[in-house]
Scaffold this motif. Structure first.
Motif, PDB file in Angstrom:
ATOM      1  N   GLU A   1      76.882  45.841  64.776  1.00  0.00           N
ATOM      2  CA  GLU A   1      77.024  46.543  65.980  1.00  0.00           C
ATOM      3  C   GLU A   1      76.162  47.858  65.619  1.00  0.00           C
ATOM      4  OE1 GLU A   1      78.555  46.496  69.334  1.00  0.00           O
ATOM      5  OE2 GLU A   1      77.441  44.536  68.611  1.00  0.00           O
ATOM      6  N   VAL A   2      76.083  48.594  64.321  1.00  0.00           N
ATOM      7  CA  VAL A   2      75.622  49.659  63.870  1.00  0.00           C
ATOM      8  C   VAL A   2      73.804  49.667  64.217  1.00  0.00           C
ATOM      9  CG1 VAL A   2      75.375  51.612  62.266  1.00  0.00           C
ATOM     10  CG2 VAL A   2      77.447  50.454  62.560  1.00  0.00           C
ATOM     11  N   TRP A   3      73.786  48.401  63.509  1.00  0.00           N
ATOM     12  CA  TRP A   3      72.127  47.828  63.572  1.00  0.00           C
ATOM     13  C   TRP A   3      71.661  47.753  64.995  1.00  0.00           C
ATOM     14  CZ3 TRP A   3      69.049  44.623  65.703  1.00  0.00           C
ATOM     15  CH2 TRP A   3      67.717  44.465  65.218  1.00  0.00           C
ATOM     16  N   ARG A   4      72.477  47.266  65.936  1.00  0.00           N
ATOM     17  CA  ARG A   4      72.256  47.049  67.303  1.00  0.00           C
ATOM     18  C   ARG A   4      71.942  48.387  68.018  1.00  0.00           C
ATOM     19  NH1 ARG A   4      74.327  45.554  72.195  1.00  0.00           N
ATOM     20  NH2 ARG A   4      76.514  45.793  71.104  1.00  0.00           N
ATOM     21  N   TRP A   5      73.003  49.355  67.734  1.00  0.00           N
ATOM     22  CA  TRP A   5      73.063  50.794  68.523  1.00  0.00           C
ATOM     23  C   TRP A   5      71.935  51.487  68.163  1.00  0.00           C
ATOM     24  CZ3 TRP A   5      77.084  53.722  71.120  1.00  0.00           C
ATOM     25  CH2 TRP A   5      77.832  52.932  71.848  1.00  0.00           C
ATOM     26  N   ILE A   6      71.504  51.438  66.726  1.00  0.00           N
ATOM     27  CA  ILE A   6      70.203  52.047  66.229  1.00  0.00           C
ATOM     28  C   ILE A   6      69.023  51.501  66.701  1.00  0.00           C
ATOM     29  CG2 ILE A   6      68.640  52.729  64.389  1.00  0.00           C
ATOM     30  CD1 ILE A   6      71.613  52.922  62.487  1.00  0.00           C
ATOM     31  N   HIS A   7      68.807  50.106  66.848  1.00  0.00           N
ATOM     32  CA  HIS A   7      67.673  49.419  67.303  1.00  0.00           C
ATOM     33  C   HIS A   7      67.568  49.620  69.007  1.00  0.00           C
ATOM     34  CE1 HIS A   7      64.650  46.372  67.427  1.00  0.00           C
ATOM     35  NE2 HIS A   7      65.172  45.907  68.271  1.00  0.00           N
ATOM     36  N   GLU A   8      68.473  49.594  69.746  1.00  0.00           N
ATOM     37  CA  GLU A   8      68.609  49.911  70.920  1.00  0.00           C
ATOM     38  C   GLU A   8      68.590  51.254  71.484  1.00  0.00           C
ATOM     39  OE1 GLU A   8      71.788  47.684  72.680  1.00  0.00           O
ATOM     40  OE2 GLU A   8      70.962  45.396  72.091  1.00  0.00           O
ATOM     41  N   LEU A   9      68.649  51.973  70.409  1.00  0.00           N
ATOM     42  CA  LEU A   9      68.292  53.732  70.903  1.00  0.00           C
ATOM     43  C   LEU A   9      69.598  54.265  71.470  1.00  0.00           C
ATOM     44  CD1 LEU A   9      65.590  53.056  70.140  1.00  0.00           C
ATOM     45  CD2 LEU A   9      64.859  54.576  72.168  1.00  0.00           C
ATOM     46  N   ARG A  10      70.830  53.490  71.348  1.00  0.00           N
ATOM     47  CA  ARG A  10      72.073  54.219  71.802  1.00  0.00           C
ATOM     48  C   ARG A  10      72.460  55.414  70.826  1.00  0.00           C
ATOM     49  NH1 ARG A  10      76.093  49.857  73.771  1.00  0.00           N
ATOM     50  NH2 ARG A  10      74.840  48.203  74.752  1.00  0.00           N
ATOM     51  N   VAL A  11      71.981  55.237  69.625  1.00  0.00           N
ATOM     52  CA  VAL A  11      72.135  56.535  68.828  1.00  0.00           C
ATOM     53  C   VAL A  11      70.788  56.703  68.449  1.00  0.00           C
ATOM     54  CG1 VAL A  11      72.918  54.974  66.523  1.00  0.00           C
ATOM     55  CG2 VAL A  11      72.993  57.603  66.741  1.00  0.00           C
ATOM     56  N   ARG A  12      69.973  57.782  68.335  1.00  0.00           N
ATOM     57  CA  ARG A  12      68.681  57.671  68.391  1.00  0.00           C
ATOM     58  C   ARG A  12      68.251  59.280  67.811  1.00  0.00           C
ATOM     59  NH1 ARG A  12      68.205  61.732  70.935  1.00  0.00           N
ATOM     60  NH2 ARG A  12      65.732  61.385  70.634  1.00  0.00           N
TER      61      ARG A  12
ATOM     62  N   ALA B   1      66.466  48.252  61.015  1.00  0.00           N
ATOM     63  CA  ALA B   1      66.968  48.555  62.429  1.00  0.00           C
ATOM     64  C   ALA B   1      65.622  49.277  63.407  1.00  0.00           C
ATOM     65  CB  ALA B   1      68.107  49.337  62.595  1.00  0.00           C
ATOM     66  N   ARG B   2      64.909  50.309  62.586  1.00  0.00           N
ATOM     67  CA  ARG B   2      63.709  51.001  63.206  1.00  0.00           C
ATOM     68  C   ARG B   2      63.053  51.206  62.072  1.00  0.00           C
ATOM     69  NH1 ARG B   2      64.886  55.210  67.696  1.00  0.00           N
ATOM     70  NH2 ARG B   2      62.879  54.582  68.336  1.00  0.00           N
ATOM     71  N   PRO B   3      61.620  51.346  62.057  1.00  0.00           N
ATOM     72  CA  PRO B   3      60.600  51.617  60.951  1.00  0.00           C
ATOM     73  C   PRO B   3      60.121  52.807  60.975  1.00  0.00           C
ATOM     74  CG  PRO B   3      59.633  50.573  62.846  1.00  0.00           C
ATOM     75  CD  PRO B   3      60.700  50.605  63.536  1.00  0.00           C
ATOM     76  N   THR B   4      60.144  53.738  61.839  1.00  0.00           N
ATOM     77  CA  THR B   4      59.173  54.907  61.998  1.00  0.00           C
ATOM     78  C   THR B   4      59.988  56.176  61.225  1.00  0.00           C
ATOM     79  OG1 THR B   4      58.001  54.086  63.611  1.00  0.00           O
ATOM     80  CG2 THR B   4      57.766  56.406  63.147  1.00  0.00           C
ATOM     81  N   ALA B   5      61.243  56.298  61.695  1.00  0.00           N
ATOM     82  CA  ALA B   5      61.929  57.669  61.191  1.00  0.00           C
ATOM     83  C   ALA B   5      62.418  57.517  59.692  1.00  0.00           C
ATOM     84  CB  ALA B   5      63.359  57.826  62.087  1.00  0.00           C
ATOM     85  N   VAL B   6      61.675  58.226  58.728  1.00  0.00           N
ATOM     86  CA  VAL B   6      61.889  58.088  57.558  1.00  0.00           C
ATOM     87  C   VAL B   6      63.420  58.309  56.944  1.00  0.00           C
ATOM     88  CG1 VAL B   6      61.275  60.223  56.836  1.00  0.00           C
ATOM     89  CG2 VAL B   6      61.261  58.531  55.131  1.00  0.00           C
TER      90      VAL B   6
END
Ligand code: MRU
Length: 359
Positions: A43-54, A96-101
């Motif tokens: 769920e944490v992965w999905r929330w980051i991937h879906e920009l629910r937390v971003r 989950a996402r590649p750009t933000a270091v």
């Protein structure tokens, strides 16, 4: 537990409590304020991937706690099995996402803390992870405050500040990065106004930046992305401050798609262009912007608005979530240790030689 929002009226971006991780769902803003308890690492992965937390700093902190969520039920394992799982779960969250270091930075930091802890069993190692995540969280708030202190003098009475996307409180666990000087100037009673680009395609500028600045009582005007150059041409903008997801050693930086156009327009009109950059977003191991991986997202984010189709069926689409702005368009980086000016490679190395940087 670190859960207090810097603004009484705005819920915290995230909070860690005895019973787990609580995240504010940013995809529901500004219409609804929904906070959910997240108890599974998927769920944490999905929330980051879906920009629910971003927002780069917020996903770094969320991933650190996400690793605690992953490891909490595994505390009965042998040390060896726990450590194998720890590495695997960190690598999963990192995907989950590649750009933000900040994402890989915080996960690497969690693994380092575990390695060097000297903990004797899995339960003790889990406690080390929670303590490290809490420290990353607390530090994030301090980084934001430091950026506010160093950026404050850029905001002068009567000035117009333009920002793009959301590098605000919602993108961090503190007062934001680009918004830190804005909130500080506002609290000190400096009269100024902010223009918030709406930020196509996911509208972080209108849904989040306009929302949080308005709630804080800042004089904010929402514009579409395509209005930015025209607003500058009218002399209404004296300063641009944006956030960033990754800054390379030479000062090339990635930020939300559309930032490059804003930087080019600012250069044309002779407007100072600053990037608010906590050291957790500094990637001195990447030499320049060519080494930054840009996230490509799904077509429907471009072909649909609020769930409704706005483009022909089967149209070809590009949807890079970020762009890279070359360092020569940047006036300075506002960091928690001071404003870094050209030449950035040399000056970053000087300022962050003794720690800092997403290394
Ligand atoms: O795709 P998002 O909403 O995570 O993009 C966020 C940005 O581009 C922000 O400007 C950046 O992360 C800086 S946040 C302090």
């Amino acid at each position: 537990m670190v859960s207090q929002s810097p603004f009484a009226a705005l819920p915290a971006t995230l909070a860690w409590q005895e019973d787990g991780l609580y995240l504010l769902d940013q995809t529901r803003l500004p219409q609804e304020i929904v906070v959910e308890r997240i108890s599974e690492v998927e769920e944490v992965w999905r929330w980051i991937h879906e920009l629910r937390v971003r927002g780069a700093p917020a996903i770094g902190v969320a991933a650190a706690y996400g690793l605690c969520v992953a490891m909490q039920p595994l505390r009965h394992l042998s040390m060896q099995d726990f450590q194998v799982q720890l590495t695997q779960q960190a690598s999963f969250l990192d995907s989950a996402r590649p750009t933000a270091v900040n994402l890989s930075w915080s996960l690497k930091r969690m693994l380092r803390a575990a390695e060097s802890s000297g903990a004797q069993d899995s339960a003790a190692l889990y406690d080390v992870l929670v303590a490290e995540a809490t420290e990353i969280h607390t530090e994030d708030q301090a980084l934001c405050a430091g950026i506010g202190t160093h950026g404050l003098s850029l905001i002068t009475p009567g000035c117009g500040v333009l920002t793009h996307c959301n590098a605000g409180a919602l993108a961090t666990t503190g007062v934001g990065t680009a918004t830190a000087p804005i909130y500080m100037a506002h609290r000190q009673g400096v009269p100024f106004r902010v223009f918030a680009d709406e930020t196509r395609p996911l509208l972080q500028g209108s849904r989040l930046t306009a929302f949080e600045l308005q709630r804080a009582g800042v004089d904010v005007t929402l514009i579409t992305d395509s209005m930015a150059a025209s607003i500058m041409a009218q002399g209404l903008v004296n300063l641009v401050i944006v956030g960033t997801d990754r800054v390379a050693a030479n000062g090339d930086f990635a930020n939300k798609i559309g930032t490059l156009s804003v930087a080019i327009a600012a250069r044309y009109f002779g407007i100072p262009f600053y990037v608010a950059c906590p050291s957790s977003t500094l990637d001195l191991l990447t030499a320049n912007g060519a080494g930054i991986v840009i996230e490509e997202r799904k077509d429907h984010e471009v072909t649909h608005v609020a769930g409704q189709p706005t483009a022909p069926v089967d149209i070809k689409v590009r949807n890079p979530a970020f762009d890279v702005t070359p360092h020569d368009l940047v006036t300075g980086f506002i960091t928690e240790r001071g404003i870094v000016q050209q030449p950035f490679d040399k000056n970053f190395a000087v300022l962050f030689a003794s720690g800092g940087g997403a290394l």
